[in-house]
Motif scaffolding. Structure first.
Motif, PDB file in Angstrom:
ATOM      1  N   ALA A 160       0.811  -1.212   0.000  1.00 20.87           N
ATOM      2  CA  ALA A 160       0.000   0.000   0.000  1.00 20.87           C
ATOM      3  C   ALA A 160       0.845   1.263   0.000  1.00 20.87           C
ATOM      4  CB  ALA A 160      -0.935  -0.001   1.214  1.00 20.87           C
ATOM      5  N   SER A 232      -3.512  -2.107  -8.713  1.00 26.67           N
ATOM      6  CA  SER A 232      -4.714  -1.611  -8.047  1.00 26.67           C
ATOM      7  C   SER A 232      -4.419  -1.391  -6.575  1.00 26.67           C
ATOM      8  CB  SER A 232      -5.863  -2.620  -8.190  1.00 26.67           C
ATOM      9  OG  SER A 232      -6.120  -2.912  -9.545  1.00 26.67           O
ATOM     10  N   ALA A 235      -6.466  -3.783  -0.993  1.00 24.83           N
ATOM     11  CA  ALA A 235      -7.649  -3.732  -0.136  1.00 24.83           C
ATOM     12  C   ALA A 235      -7.478  -4.646   1.068  1.00 24.83           C
ATOM     13  CB  ALA A 235      -8.886  -4.145  -0.930  1.00 24.83           C
ATOM     14  N   ASN A 238      -9.989  -8.631   5.384  1.00 28.45           N
ATOM     15  CA  ASN A 238     -11.131  -8.928   6.255  1.00 28.45           C
ATOM     16  C   ASN A 238     -11.034 -10.308   6.898  1.00 28.45           C
ATOM     17  OD1 ASN A 238     -12.357  -6.412   5.598  1.00 28.45           O
ATOM     18  ND2 ASN A 238     -13.178  -7.299   3.716  1.00 28.45           N
ATOM     19  N   ASP A 254      -3.262 -11.188  -3.053  1.00 28.78           N
ATOM     20  CA  ASP A 254      -3.073 -10.310  -1.899  1.00 28.78           C
ATOM     21  C   ASP A 254      -2.985 -11.187  -0.660  1.00 28.78           C
ATOM     22  OD1 ASP A 254      -3.486  -8.183  -3.687  1.00 28.78           O
ATOM     23  OD2 ASP A 254      -5.638  -8.138  -3.259  1.00 28.78           O
TER      24      ASP A 254
END
Length: 276
Positions: A160, A232, A235, A238, A254
């Protein structure tokens, strides 16, 4: 080689694997511990994976470990395989070859009461990607094949913060140059097996379509390889150990890192063999 982001912690499949029984949690840096978690001062070489080949019966993996060690390969769902290293430290086993999406495994070896964790995690990829790469926190994923008479880009890793590294394979002991969108980004030298990993150190990797070029001296002529990657934003997972998405030209995986954060590994499809 400098990591592409400061203080990047080890791979965090550990929490997911904690309920899978005796295998040690995978780490990006190899380590040794006893079952109660206390460190063991005596050095034991960590297990390594040397090759991965697709066979009719599955994905055939082989490598090295301390002689007589119990080698375990375990996925977050508890599936995997087990083998015993012979008196020369060689081991081999077969796991199901991924067909629809990549799979990740923790690799460890048990010698008596000691558990030795491999560097990184084993990332198995469906065809037309390479059968196996070694995902490493803060570094580019390490290919297993090589050397090759041509250059081949295997993986792009980024996080990130925009840190990035590119790995591939080509001639042994060659000086490799990386450029991103036409701007020189880093240098490396391939190892005896032709594998290289170049840190893109001059600027953060921005989202969007990024053109990567690697160049190397191939004896009588210069070698080049170009690939296009869609970068991209990373993300949150979770709670999952990893997430795999098919994109043009390869698979983006990821995966969680211990202590927080996510690293993305884009594994490129293997290009067709050049015409003779």
């Amino acid at each position: 080689m400098t990591r592409f982001a400061p203080a990047i912690p080890a791979l965090a499949l550990a929490a997911t694997l904690a309920a899978c029984g005796p295998p040690a949690p995978p780490q990006a840096a190899a380590g040794t511990e006893t079952p109660d978690g206390a460190p063991d001062a005596g050095y034991v070489a960590p297990p390594e994976i040397v090759s991965g080949v697709r066979r009719p019966q599955g994905l055939a993996l082989s490598g090295t470990a301390p002689a007589g060690a119990e080698v375990q390969l375990v996925a977050p769902d508890g599936k995997g395989g087990m083998a015993t290293a012979d008196d020369k430290g060689a081991w081999s086993l077969i796991v199901p070859a991924p067909m629809a999406a990549p799979a990740m495994y923790a690799l460890s070896a048990r010698i008596g009461e000691r558990v030795v964790r491999a560097e990184g995690a084993v990332l198995a990829v469906p065809a037309p990607g390479p059968p196996v790469v070694l995902a490493r926190a803060g570094f580019a994923a390490l290919p297993l094949e090589g050397p090759l008479p041509r250059l081949q880009v295997t993986a792009l890793d980024y996080d990130a913060g925009g840190g990035a590294a590119v790995a591939g394979v080509g001639p042994a002991r060659a000086r490799v140059r990386l450029s991103i969108d036409g701007v020189e980004a880093g240098l490396d030298q391939s190892d005896a097996r032709g594998r290289f990993a170049v840190i893109g150190a001059n600027r953060p990797l921005e989202p969007g379509a990024r053109r990567l070029r690697v160049e190397a001296d191939g004896g009588a002529q210069a070698l080049t390889a170009d690939v296009l990657a869609q970068v991209s934003p990373v993300a949150p997972l979770n709670g999952s150990a990893f997430r795999a998405v098919r994109q043009d030209g390869g698979w983006r995986v990821d995966w969680a890192r211990a202590g927080g954060g996510v690293q993305s590994t884009f594994v490129f499809d293997v290009p067709p063999e050049p015409a003779p």
